[in-house]
Every structure is written in structure tokens, then in C-alpha cells.
Design a protein around this motif. Structure first.
Motif, short mmCIF file in Angstrom:
data_model
loop_
_atom_site.label_atom_id
_atom_site.label_comp_id
_atom_site.label_asym_id
_atom_site.label_seq_id
_atom_site.Cartn_x
_atom_site.Cartn_y
_atom_site.Cartn_z
N GLY A 67 0.80 -1.21 0.00
CA GLY A 67 0.00 0.00 0.00
C GLY A 67 0.83 1.26 0.00
N ALA A 68 1.91 1.26 0.78
CA ALA A 68 2.77 2.45 0.83
C ALA A 68 3.45 2.68 -0.52
CB ALA A 68 3.82 2.29 1.92
N ALA A 69 3.94 1.61 -1.15
CA ALA A 69 4.62 1.76 -2.44
C ALA A 69 3.64 2.21 -3.52
CB ALA A 69 5.28 0.43 -2.83
N PHE A 98 -1.71 11.35 2.74
CA PHE A 98 -3.08 10.84 2.80
C PHE A 98 -3.34 9.82 1.69
CE2 PHE A 98 -4.26 14.99 5.04
CZ PHE A 98 -4.26 14.38 6.28
N THR A 99 -2.76 10.03 0.52
CA THR A 99 -2.93 9.07 -0.57
C THR A 99 -2.29 7.74 -0.20
OG1 THR A 99 -2.95 10.84 -2.22
CG2 THR A 99 -2.53 8.61 -3.02
N MET A 100 -1.10 7.79 0.40
CA MET A 100 -0.44 6.56 0.83
C MET A 100 -1.27 5.83 1.89
SD MET A 100 3.55 7.85 1.01
CE MET A 100 4.17 6.25 1.57
N LEU A 101 -1.84 6.58 2.83
CA LEU A 101 -2.69 5.96 3.85
C LEU A 101 -3.94 5.35 3.23
CD1 LEU A 101 -2.42 8.63 6.70
CD2 LEU A 101 -1.39 6.34 6.66
N THR A 102 -4.54 6.06 2.28
CA THR A 102 -5.77 5.56 1.64
C THR A 102 -5.51 4.26 0.91
OG1 THR A 102 -6.64 7.81 1.36
CG2 THR A 102 -7.55 6.08 -0.06
N TYR A 103 -4.44 4.23 0.11
CA TYR A 103 -4.16 3.02 -0.65
C TYR A 103 -3.65 1.89 0.25
CZ TYR A 103 -5.23 4.86 -5.21
OH TYR A 103 -5.91 5.35 -6.30
N THR A 104 -3.06 2.22 1.38
CA THR A 104 -2.71 1.17 2.33
C THR A 104 -3.97 0.52 2.89
OG1 THR A 104 -0.64 2.29 2.94
CG2 THR A 104 -1.52 0.68 4.50
N GLY A 105 -4.99 1.33 3.15
CA GLY A 105 -6.27 0.77 3.59
C GLY A 105 -6.90 -0.12 2.54
N TYR A 106 -6.89 0.35 1.27
CA TYR A 106 -7.40 -0.48 0.19
C TYR A 106 -6.64 -1.81 0.10
CZ TYR A 106 -10.01 3.50 -1.82
OH TYR A 106 -10.88 4.52 -2.05
N ARG A 148 -8.34 11.62 -16.87
CA ARG A 148 -7.09 11.43 -16.11
C ARG A 148 -7.36 10.75 -14.77
NH1 ARG A 148 -2.84 16.37 -17.33
NH2 ARG A 148 -2.63 15.87 -19.55
N ALA A 149 -8.50 11.03 -14.15
CA ALA A 149 -8.83 10.35 -12.90
C ALA A 149 -8.96 8.85 -13.13
CB ALA A 149 -10.13 10.92 -12.33
N PHE A 150 -9.60 8.47 -14.22
CA PHE A 150 -9.72 7.04 -14.53
C PHE A 150 -8.35 6.44 -14.88
CE2 PHE A 150 -14.37 7.73 -15.60
CZ PHE A 150 -14.82 6.98 -14.54
N GLY A 151 -7.56 7.17 -15.65
CA GLY A 151 -6.25 6.65 -16.04
C GLY A 151 -5.33 6.45 -14.86
N VAL A 152 -5.25 7.44 -13.98
CA VAL A 152 -4.41 7.32 -12.79
C VAL A 152 -4.98 6.26 -11.85
CG1 VAL A 152 -3.62 8.52 -10.72
CG2 VAL A 152 -3.49 9.65 -12.94
N GLY A 153 -6.30 6.19 -11.76
CA GLY A 153 -6.92 5.17 -10.92
C GLY A 153 -6.58 3.77 -11.38
N LEU A 154 -6.62 3.54 -12.70
CA LEU A 154 -6.27 2.22 -13.23
C LEU A 154 -4.81 1.89 -12.93
CD1 LEU A 154 -6.82 -0.32 -14.86
CD2 LEU A 154 -6.40 1.01 -16.95
N ALA A 155 -3.93 2.85 -13.16
CA ALA A 155 -2.51 2.62 -12.88
C ALA A 155 -2.28 2.32 -11.41
CB ALA A 155 -1.68 3.84 -13.31
N ALA A 156 -2.94 3.08 -10.54
CA ALA A 156 -2.77 2.90 -9.10
C ALA A 156 -3.25 1.53 -8.64
CB ALA A 156 -3.49 4.00 -8.34
N TRP A 157 -4.42 1.11 -9.12
CA TRP A 157 -4.94 -0.18 -8.70
C TRP A 157 -4.15 -1.33 -9.29
CZ3 TRP A 157 -8.02 -1.78 -4.97
CH2 TRP A 157 -8.82 -0.83 -4.32
N ALA A 158 -3.63 -1.15 -10.50
CA ALA A 158 -2.75 -2.18 -11.06
C ALA A 158 -1.51 -2.36 -10.19
CB ALA A 158 -2.36 -1.81 -12.49
N LEU A 159 -0.97 -1.24 -9.70
CA LEU A 159 0.18 -1.31 -8.80
C LEU A 159 -0.20 -1.94 -7.47
CD1 LEU A 159 1.70 2.23 -9.49
CD2 LEU A 159 2.70 0.03 -10.15
#
Length: 230
Positions: free
Chosen positions: A13-15, A71-79, A199-210
Motif C-alpha cells: 500500500g505504501a509503495a 493521505f494518498t499513501m494511507l488511503t491506498y494502504t487501507g485499500y 485522467r482520474a480514470f487513467g491514474v486510478g487504473l494505474a494505481a490499482w494495477a500497482l
């Protein structure tokens, strides 16, 4: 098991959150800052007046942007914590969890958290007309939940009934419809809104793939380390 889940989620999540935050700063935030110029009235657009599409935007702000990264790192760590917990359940059912299969998990997460609700309730820039925020939050939560269950049924249902239920769950929120404003208005040009959504969808896809790839990788690595030390 709990230590393995927590360790995998924290690293993954942090990465993923750090990379997602940087992508947002580069690609999404400039669009938001541009929209805010119209929201505050600094720029005015009525369709017939030529306005520069490349205004001067605020630069990097250590406090604002630094907190955004945290906050983004914390959010994705929760996900990721939720995803890794589900991965542990799936592994117990015989599923193979690694970086490659984790990528598929990440795409499924993107569908559940971004694409499914965004299909009807698109990402919005500041200054556009919108329905009551509480009503939109309820609809978004229900849509994400139904899409998440649908993804699980598609992956592990294994029969036609499960697939039909998954299709029904994916369609139901959109057939009911998301909360809409009584009238459409707003000072922000539609081109900015469209760019922001893309761009929100594009970045979201990249983030979730990671998220999925890192979660699968660290889950496998922690499992191998635990077996080696046993």
C-alpha cells in the motif's frame, strides 16, 4: 497469518500509494487547479469568449502537496489491507496469489472502486452542479459494494447462476440511477471536466494495477519467508 497480511499490506500500500500520489500531482492536480480558477471567478468562460487553456497555475506547495502524498499513501494502504485479506481467503480456496495474478486483482479493484461508480457518477471538478453529497455517498458506497461482490462471483462463482447474479449486481445501481442535480450549471468549461474524468480514470487504473501487483508480490514473498523460517 495476521502478521503476513499486515506486512504485505503496509509494504504494498505504501509503495503503490506513493506512486499514485506522484501521478496525481503530475496529471490530475493541474486540472483541478485550473478548474478552481473558474470556480473562484479568476477566469470566466461563457462559450463565446476566448480564454487561454494554459493559465499560470500555483507551483508545488510543501504543506498541501506533502499532506496529499501522505493521505494518498494511507488511503491506498487501507485499500491494500482489504485486498490482501481477500487474497488470503482466495488462497485458502486454492487460488494462486503472486504478482501476475495480483495484477488481475488490481484491475478488479479498479472496476469496483472507480469504473463501476464512475459509469454513472463521473469524477467531478470543483464548480460543477451536483446533487446532495450525502445522497451521492450512499449511492457510491452501494455501487462499490455490489461491484465488489460481482467481481468475487465472476472470479470464484464457477457457475452460470453466479455469473448472472454478478451481471445483475453490476447493472442494478445504474438502472436505479445516481442522484442528479435539479439543473446543470457551472462556470468550468466542459473540456476541463472531460480531461479531469479521463485522467482520474487513467491514474486510478494505474494505481490499482500497482496495488494488486505489489500486494500479490509481497503476499507471495512473505509466505515464502515464513515457510523458510518454519
Amino acid at each position: 497469518m495476521y502478521s503476513r497480511i499486515l506486512t504485505s499490506a503496509l509494504f504494498a500500500g505504501a509503495a503503490a500509494g506513493l506512486i499514485a500520489a506522484l501521478l496525481q500531482l503530475i496529471f490530475v492536480q493541474p486540472v483541478l487547479l485550473h478548474a478552481e480558477l473558474y470556480e473562484t471567478g479568476e477566469l470566466v468562460h461563457f462559450g463565446g469568449t476566448h480564454v487561454s487553456a494554459h493559465p499560470e497555475l500555483p507551483g508545488f506547495d510543501l504543506m498541501r502537496d506533502g499532506l496529499s502524498i501522505v493521505f494518498t499513501m494511507l488511503t491506498y494502504t487501507g485499500y491494500t489491507l482489504v485486498m490482501v485479506a481477500l487474497m488470503s481467503l482466495a488462497e485458502g480456496r486454492g487460488a494462486v496469489i503472486n504478482a501476475r495474478t495480483g495484477l488481475i486483482w488490481g484491475i478488479a479493484g479498479f472496476i469496483a472502486f472507480h469504473l463501476a461508480p464512475g459509469f454513472t457518477l463521473a469524477p467531478e471538478v470543483p464548480g460543477v452542479a451536483a446533487a446532495d453529497v450525502a445522497d451521492r455517498q450512499v449511492w457510491w458506497t452501494v455501487t462499490v459494494a455490489t461491484a465488489g461482490v460481482a467481481m468475487w462471483l465472476i472470479a470464484f462463482g464457477g457457475n452460470k447462476v453466479s455469473y448472472l447474479i454478478a451481471v445483475a449486481l453490476l447493472m442494478a445501481p445504474h438502472l436505479i440511477g445516481a442522484p442528479e442535480p435539479d439543473s446543470f450549471s457551472g462556470p468550468v468549461p466542459t473540456e476541463i471536466g472531460a480531461l479531469f474524468a479521463a485522467r482520474a480514470f487513467g491514474v486510478g487504473l494505474a494505481a490499482w494495477a500497482l496495488v494488486g501487483t505489489f500486494a500479490g508480490y509481497f503476499w507471495q514473498a512473505e509466505g515464502e519467508r515464513a515457510e523458510a523460517s518454519a
